[in-house]
Scaffold this active site. Structure first.
Site: not given
Length: 317
Positions: A181, A222, A226
């Site tokens: 994302h 996450h 990350d």
């Protein structure tokens, strides 16, 4: 239909037609890589599916972001997805605005060529990262005790290749390092920051992508690492791709170049028509709203190549 609506609709139609004429030769030149970039999104999904098969749930790792940000809970996980969908949708619409509006700062084909090049490189690095190292997923459906945390070994290759769409995409596990994302969001925001024209939108976009980062961690989709690695990778890659795939025509959208550019892409127009377009006497009555001006009074020789014509337009021979 009211007259002013019909008039504006006619203007928009002419702009779309003119922009298509300009962009079509560029698409014929770049279509192979554009298609590869789109197909690569599927391969990225297959790799994420494989990561889910490899995923083994376990205790959630200690994370400073989890300590600092309150947990939103599964019932509020939609908030981060809504922000990402807004960033994704508005960026895609903006890339096609030259087909509708007069302020044309870039070529849509060239812009997507660079964006997809950026995404392919970043996603290749991401695939290698999450396949070589498996972390226990912090998301709610990836934790110990959840039925979706692990997948039974596939009985047929189609179970991997079909991705179990959309369930397998929404409830995937194991593809953590680094955030997909954030890779998309940062790529889009960086692109607008470089090629967009509205300062307030650039500032708002950066604020929004920071909010997106915090929401991803707060939603426990996450680990913080990350998100942090995604920031590092995208920033460095954006600068690399900007140098490696540098094309001055991406930003040079002068009215004359819009007419000369297709000549360099072998669109088949004869030289007489090309000379008329250069001198502002295009046979197309509607036009696209951009002023055509003579090239400093210089008369272009029919026998000169399109490359020579472009040099003349830029002011030097």
């Amino acid at each position: 239909m009211p007259p002013y609506v019909a008039r504006e609709a006619s203007k928009i139609y002419r702009r779309i037609v003119m922009e298509t004429i300009v962009e079509w030769p560029l698409l014929l030149e770049k279509w192979r890589f554009l298609l590869f970039g789109l197909v690569f999104q599927y391969f990225h999904g297959v790799a994420a599916r494989i990561a889910h098969y490899l995923h083994r749930p376990g205790p959630i790792l200690h994370d400073l972001g989890f300590d600092l940000l309150p947990e939103l809970g599964p019932e509020k996980a939609w908030i981060s997805e809504t922000v990402f969908t807004f960033i994704f949708t508005t960026f895609v619409l903006w890339t096609f605005h030259p087909f509708v509006f007069n302020n044309k700062r870039f070529y849509t084909v060239y812009l997507w060529y660079r964006v997809l090049a950026m995404l392919v490189i970043a996603q290749t690095m991401r695939i290698v990262s999450f396949l070589v190292t498996q972390l226990p997923g912090p998301n709610y459906h990836c934790r110990e005790g959840s039925a979706a945390a692990t997948l039974d070994p596939p009985k047929h290759i189609s179970e991997v290749l079909l991705l179990n769409f959309p369930y397998g995409v929404i409830y995937g596990c194991g593809d953590l390092i680094f955030s997909s994302h954030m890779t998309f969001a940062l790529t889009f925001v960086h692109t607008y920051a470089r090629y967009g024209s509205k300062t307030w939108i650039k500032r708002a976009a950066w604020v929004l992508v920071v909010v997106q980062s915090l929401l991803i961690v707060a939603s426990r989709k996450h680990y913080t690492v990350d998100v942090v690695i995604a920031w590092f990778v995208v920033i460095l890659l954006f600068n690399y791709v900007g140098r490696k795939f540098y094309d001055p025509e991406l930003m040079d959208r002068s009215p004359l170049r819009d007419q000369i550019l297709p000549m360099n892409r072998k669109d088949g127009r004869n030289k007489d028509e090309m000379q008329k377009m250069v001198n502002g006497n295009s046979g197309y009555a509607g036009g696209d709203g951009r002023q055509r001006t003579p090239t400093n009074g210089k008369i272009l020789d029919d026998e000169r190549s399109p490359k020579t014509l472009e040099v003349l337009v830029n002011g030097s021979l």
